[in-house]
Design a protein around this motif. Structure first.
Motif, short mmCIF file in Angstrom:
data_model
loop_
_atom_site.label_atom_id
_atom_site.label_comp_id
_atom_site.label_asym_id
_atom_site.label_seq_id
_atom_site.Cartn_x
_atom_site.Cartn_y
_atom_site.Cartn_z
N VAL A 99 32.07 44.19 53.58
CA VAL A 99 33.10 44.64 52.65
C VAL A 99 33.61 43.40 51.90
O VAL A 99 33.77 42.33 52.50
CB VAL A 99 34.26 45.33 53.41
CG1 VAL A 99 35.38 45.73 52.45
CG2 VAL A 99 33.74 46.54 54.18
N CYS A 100 33.87 43.55 50.64
CA CYS A 100 34.45 42.46 49.81
C CYS A 100 33.62 41.18 49.93
O CYS A 100 32.41 41.22 50.07
CB CYS A 100 35.91 42.24 50.17
SG CYS A 100 36.95 43.59 49.66
N CYS A 101 34.32 40.04 49.91
CA CYS A 101 33.58 38.78 49.73
C CYS A 101 32.79 38.34 50.95
O CYS A 101 31.69 37.80 50.82
CB CYS A 101 34.55 37.69 49.28
SG CYS A 101 34.91 37.84 47.51
N GLN B 99 42.70 37.19 53.30
CA GLN B 99 42.72 37.51 51.87
C GLN B 99 42.20 38.91 51.53
O GLN B 99 41.13 39.30 51.98
CB GLN B 99 41.91 36.47 51.07
CG GLN B 99 42.40 35.04 51.24
CD GLN B 99 41.45 34.01 50.67
OE1 GLN B 99 40.58 34.30 49.87
NE2 GLN B 99 41.62 32.77 51.10
N CYS B 100 42.98 39.58 50.70
CA CYS B 100 42.60 40.89 50.14
C CYS B 100 42.53 42.00 51.19
O CYS B 100 41.82 42.99 51.01
CB CYS B 100 41.28 40.80 49.36
SG CYS B 100 41.28 39.50 48.13
N ILE B 101 43.25 41.83 52.28
CA ILE B 101 43.26 42.84 53.35
C ILE B 101 44.47 43.74 53.14
O ILE B 101 45.61 43.29 53.29
CB ILE B 101 43.37 42.17 54.75
CG1 ILE B 101 42.44 40.95 54.89
CG2 ILE B 101 43.14 43.21 55.85
CD1 ILE B 101 40.98 41.24 54.79
N VAL C 273 33.00 38.82 36.83
CA VAL C 273 33.38 38.47 38.20
C VAL C 273 34.74 39.06 38.56
O VAL C 273 35.43 39.61 37.72
CB VAL C 273 33.44 36.93 38.34
CG1 VAL C 273 32.12 36.28 37.94
CG2 VAL C 273 34.58 36.32 37.52
N GLY C 274 35.11 38.89 39.82
CA GLY C 274 36.46 39.25 40.25
C GLY C 274 36.53 40.57 40.98
O GLY C 274 35.57 41.00 41.62
N CYS C 275 37.66 41.23 40.79
CA CYS C 275 38.08 42.30 41.71
C CYS C 275 37.65 43.69 41.21
O CYS C 275 37.09 43.84 40.14
CB CYS C 275 39.59 42.27 41.83
SG CYS C 275 40.27 40.60 41.93
N THR D 282 29.79 37.96 40.81
CA THR D 282 30.24 37.58 42.15
C THR D 282 31.36 38.53 42.57
O THR D 282 31.84 39.33 41.78
CB THR D 282 30.83 36.15 42.16
OG1 THR D 282 31.91 36.11 41.23
CG2 THR D 282 29.81 35.08 41.81
N GLY D 283 31.81 38.38 43.80
CA GLY D 283 33.02 39.07 44.28
C GLY D 283 32.86 40.58 44.34
O GLY D 283 31.77 41.12 44.52
N CYS D 284 33.99 41.26 44.18
CA CYS D 284 33.94 42.72 44.26
C CYS D 284 33.18 43.31 43.08
O CYS D 284 32.61 44.40 43.17
CB CYS D 284 35.36 43.28 44.31
SG CYS D 284 36.12 42.99 45.92
N THR D 285 33.16 42.59 41.97
CA THR D 285 32.37 43.05 40.82
C THR D 285 30.90 43.18 41.21
O THR D 285 30.21 44.10 40.75
CB THR D 285 32.52 42.03 39.67
OG1 THR D 285 33.91 41.84 39.45
CG2 THR D 285 31.89 42.52 38.40
O1 BF8 Z 1 37.87 36.84 46.59
S1 BF8 Z 1 37.05 39.93 44.13
S2 BF8 Z 1 39.70 41.77 45.45
S3 BF8 Z 1 37.73 40.38 47.81
S4 BF8 Z 1 40.03 38.36 45.02
FE1 BF8 Z 1 39.67 40.01 46.65
FE2 BF8 Z 1 39.24 40.15 44.11
FE3 BF8 Z 1 37.64 41.29 45.81
FE4 BF8 Z 1 37.15 38.37 47.37
NI1 BF8 Z 1 37.83 37.83 44.97
#
Ligand code: BF8
Length: 632
Positions: free
Chosen positions: A291-293, A330-332, A442-444, A472-475
């Motif tokens: 899940v997530c990163c 982070q992000c929990i 990228v990003g969330c 990268t990331g959630c994207t």
């Molecule tokens: O570092 S993409 S919601 S999980 S901040 Fe968080 Fe945003 Fe997802 Fe990963 Ni990035």
């Protein structure tokens, strides 16, 4: 759900949540609306107890706070504190990995070097002698160089910035006074300067924002990624699957959520070794999903399947099939513990910074990593015993996904086309327009933008116009679930030029078809890989990074970390699209600076656009301007 174009995975999961009468973030968002307009504009100041002060820049009310602070300074100060939140998260992550690596070299923690080639590559960057030395000794020198950055009080430039970042951009940062020394001191200074009665000059505060963003980029992202590659290996291209359908009804499903692979790598290690216990409990196997990163980290290095991005983290729990969700930092969402309580799911926190009511806390420290990871996997097996035989609701939705495109993996593929000058074919295809440009999406993932599929729609427009996308990331989860990380997507969405390039590269890579049009480069910290790619292409062309036909985007901003990452791209001269608007619109000065005047400072601007097609169009136009300036 009346909204149009809700991605199919969310749609399926929301129906289950609805059926089980479990409230989700969307309902909480609706209950919260309309959200505070002062907060959205950035003109709410809670820095002292004469306040809170609120300024409506469009109304007839007060034009300053009680202390006399202007809306410009208020907005800049608030933005600085957001950037500090992001940079502190990434620097903290990097420091944790650094201390783990240091202790691994002394055999005090059960980790070892898996990325020897990264040690040697970094030794070159940091002028560490390698001749006749073993890899542990070389690595010890690298660790000392990184540790020096966290302890220094001499104001000399930070090693991971001054030796690792490109020289050409460093000159600009020197001229602007953005070079930094000790990241911890800078975080302290930024908090001090932004507390009541200190820096009230919006321009000075905005320069602090840029400096903090550089700290995020180099002593956060780059340091974390470099050392993670040493500890866990450099990612290689591989295939996996993405979306909730990767859960298995008859297996012990362990969802790893968070950011730091120091935890998730050990969970995976012990899951592989405790399969027999799971089988004895009646399961087919242990199925670790991401899940997530931290999911991205495991998929990049081990092909672990990607279960959910951030705004789906509560939704996959409503399947009833997640036996344990183990989280680090982070992000929990605190809500996860409440949803887990509705099922047999063990929701396990592990880090002292992340304590959540109703979670089970199993402390995880690198010294006792094996014991803790075994306990966590054991808790998952126990949870499966409780769940066994009960119905679960797993939507059978998933997509294949090609992952693991580290810079080294990309260069490896390109070397098969031109072993002497791997970037040559990319440059040629940029010049002839087959690759119109590059976009880092990228990003969330934000519940504000999931209905309407903001990210997916933008990417479709970009690919049709031959813009190569890295993510990268959630994207990366979003795009993986929607099928963009496959060769089929190349045939489906790309313009003819990009399709031809990716087909040739796919053949060179030995794939059974084209390379995907969206390259999965990892977690949010792995945005340093995106920067490294741009730096490599710019160096090969002999131009500055900011001159490249490249653009960034965080189309579904959620976290402060996305602000500081975006700032690090701006400092490099890479313009960025963002949605929703950062909390700057209450300041004419900050808005003007970021959306326009910054181009005279670093060469980059910010564009806010909440409509997918318009956002993509701006990105294409921006790339076209860069191409023109290069004479392409
Ligand atoms: O570092 S993409 S919601 S999980 S901040 Fe968080 Fe945003 Fe997802 Fe990963 Ni990035």
């Amino acid at each position: 759900m009346s909204a149009v174009n809700v991605p199919v995975v969310e749609s399926a999961l929301l129906q289950i949540a609805d059926k089980r009468q479990i409230k989700t973030g969307r309902e909480r968002l609706a209950e919260m609306s309309p959200q505070c307009g002062f907060g959205e504009l950035g003109t709410c100041c809670r820095t002292c107890y004469m306040g809170p002060c609120r300024i409506d820049p469009f109304g007839d009310g007060p034009k300053t706070g009680v202390c006399g602070i202007t809306p410009d300074a208020m907005v800049a100060r608030n933005l600085l504190r957001e950037t500090v939140g992001g940079a502190a998260s990434h620097v903290g992550h990097a420091r944790h990995v650094l201390l783990t690596l240091r202790d691994a070299l002394d055999k005090k923690v059960p980790y070892e070097i898996k990325g020897e080639s990264k040690v040697l590559a970094l030794a070159k960057v940091f002028d560490v002698p390698t001749e006749g030395r073993d890899v542990v000794a070389i690595c010890r020198d690298l660790v000392d160089i990184a540790l020096e950055d966290f302890g220094r009080q001499d104001e000399l430039p930070n090693n991971w910035l001054s030796k690792r970042a490109p020289k050409i951009e460093q000159q600009l940062w020197k001229d602007l006074g953005l070079m930094y020394s000790n990241p911890h001191n800078e975080i302290e200074t930024a908090m001090h300067a932004s507390s009541m009665g200190n820096d009230a000059d919006p321009m000075s505060l905005m320069m602090r924002v840029l400096k903090m963003s550089l700290i995020d980029g180099w002593t956060g992202l780059a340091l974390a990624v470099d050392l993670q590659d040493i500890l866990f290996g450099i990612p290689e291209i591989g295939e996996t699957e993405a979306a909730v359908g990767v859960l298995e009804a008859n297996s012990v499903n362990v969802a790893t959520h968070g950011h730091n692979p120091v935890l998730s790598e050990k969970i995976l290690y012990w899951a592989e070794r405790m399969n027999e216990e799971a089988i004895a409990a009646g399961a087919e196997r242990i199925n670790v999903v991401g899940v997530c990163c931290t999911g991205n980290e495991l998929s990049m290095r081990h092909g672990v399947k990607l279960a959910a991005h951030n705004s789906q983290s509560e939704l996959i729990l409503v399947t009833g099939a997640v036996d344990a969700m183990v989280v680090d930092i982070q992000c929990i969402w605190p809500q996860l513990a409440q949803v887990a309580k509705c099922f047999d799911t063990a929701f396990i926190t592990t880090d002292p910074m992340v304590r959540i009511p109703d979670a089970r806390h199993i402390p995880f420290e690198p010294q006792h990593a094996d014991e803790s990871a075994r306990e966590i996997v054991g808790a998952a097996i126990e949870a499966f015993r409780r769940r066994r035989g009960k119905p679960v609701d797993i939507p059978q939705l998933k997509s294949k996904a090609i992952v693991g495109l580290s810079l080294e993996a990309i260069v490896g593929i390109l070397s098969k086309v031109d072993p002497v000058d791997p970037l040559g074919p990319v440059i040629d295809n940029v010049a002839n327009g087959n690759i119109f440009g590059f976009a880092g999406i990228v990003g969330c993932s934000s519940i504000r933008f999931r209905d309407g599929a903001m990210t997916e729609e933008m990417v479709k427009h970009l690919l049709a116009q031959n813009v190569l996308v890295v993510t990268t990331g959630c994207t990366a989860h979003i795009l993986g679930q929607a099928g963009f990380l496959t060769g089929e997507a190349t045939n489906l969405y790309c313009g003819e030029g990009l399709k031809a390039v990716l087909s040739a590269l796919g053949e060179a890579a030995g794939l059974d078809g084209p390379l995907p049009p969206v390259w999965h480069m990892g977690a949010c910290v792995d945005n340093s890989r995106v920067v490294d790619l741009l730096v490599g292409v710019a160096a090969r062309l002999g131009v500055k990074v900011g001159q490249l036909p490249a653009v960034g985007s965080a189309p579904e901003l959620v976290q402060e970390k996305a602000i500081s990452i975006g700032g690090s791209f701006l400092a490099m001269g890479v313009s960025c699209h963002i949605a929703p608007a950062p909390r700057i619109l209450g300041s004419p000065m900050v808005t003007q600076l970021l959306t326009s005047d910054l181009s005279d400072v670093t060469g980059a601007v910010v564009r806010v656009e909440v409509q997918a097609e318009r956002a993509a169009q701006w990105m294409v136009e921006h790339i076209a301007k860069k191409r023109d300036a290069l004479g392409l």
